[in-house]
Motif scaffolding. Structure first.
Motif, short mmCIF file in Angstrom:
data_model
loop_
_atom_site.label_atom_id
_atom_site.label_comp_id
_atom_site.label_asym_id
_atom_site.label_seq_id
_atom_site.Cartn_x
_atom_site.Cartn_y
_atom_site.Cartn_z
N LYS A 45 0.84 -1.21 0.00
CA LYS A 45 0.00 0.00 0.00
C LYS A 45 0.87 1.25 0.00
O LYS A 45 0.62 2.19 -0.75
N ASP A 46 1.89 1.25 0.86
CA ASP A 46 2.78 2.41 0.95
C ASP A 46 3.50 2.68 -0.37
O ASP A 46 3.83 3.83 -0.68
N LEU A 47 3.76 1.62 -1.14
CA LEU A 47 4.44 1.76 -2.43
C LEU A 47 3.46 2.09 -3.56
O LEU A 47 3.87 2.22 -4.72
N GLY A 48 2.18 2.20 -3.25
CA GLY A 48 1.18 2.61 -4.23
C GLY A 48 0.48 1.48 -4.96
O GLY A 48 -0.30 1.74 -5.88
N TYR A 49 0.71 0.24 -4.56
CA TYR A 49 0.01 -0.87 -5.19
C TYR A 49 -1.45 -0.90 -4.73
O TYR A 49 -1.77 -0.52 -3.60
N GLN A 50 -2.32 -1.40 -5.60
CA GLN A 50 -3.74 -1.53 -5.29
C GLN A 50 -4.17 -2.99 -5.14
O GLN A 50 -5.21 -3.29 -4.59
N LYS A 51 -3.31 -3.92 -5.63
CA LYS A 51 -3.62 -5.35 -5.57
C LYS A 51 -2.35 -6.12 -5.27
O LYS A 51 -1.26 -5.70 -5.65
#
Length: 165
Positions: A115-121
């Motif tokens: 999440k912190d790295l910007g992933y959504q899945k």
């Protein structure tokens, strides 16, 4: 489950490379996941530290009270997949670390970092015979997929999951 508070999860370090490679390869071999179509053929196993330094990646080790590494795992972008999707990478533990809740802690760490790295899945591939791991993934809200995603090279894996972050 009782968590040993003397054990710690920490980022992989350069001097962990050989031990981590051994844990991964032995974990794969234990479940018959050796050869073409399995992660055992992935070149990054020989230097998970270097992999962890790439954009969108993170990798940790579990060390016991004597600083002996007894587990590992992390995330990386899904090869050949959407940029909003990461893949769980090389989550393996020695037998002494299994069934104690560390898999769940590792997964929570991986999902938080994702999440912190910007992933959504978050996507993962495994085999049905890794029953305890499959049960954990389902408890954490991963949903079964009918087919593979991306271009991981893990065509021999028979079980795939995805979780919305």
């Amino acid at each position: 489950m009782q968590i040993n508070t003397n054990w710690k999860i920490r980022p992989i370090a350069p001097n962990d490379i050989e031990v981590v490679a051994t844990i991964i390869r032995n974990g794969l071999a234990e479940f018959g996941c050796v050869g073409e179509g399995y992660a055992s053929m992935d070149p990054e196993i020989d230097d998970m530290y270097q992999m962890s330094q790439q954009k969108g990646c993170a990798f940790w080790v579990l060390a016991d009270e004597a600083e002996k590494i007894i587990g590992c795992g992390g995330i990386a972008p899904l090869k050949g997949g959407d940029t909003d999707t990461c893949e769980l990478q090389k989550l393996y533990f020695l037998e002494a670390a299994r069934g104690k809740g560390y898999g769940r802690h590792f997964m929570e760490k991986c999902l938080s970092a994702a999440k912190d790295l910007g992933y959504q899945k978050c996507y993962l591939e495994t085999v049905e015979r890794m029953a305890a791991a499959n049960a954990m993934y389902k408890k954490l809200g991963f949903e079964s997929l009918c087919g593979a995603m991306g271009n991981t090279g893990h065509g021999s894996c028979d079980t795939r999951y995805m979780k919305e972050l």
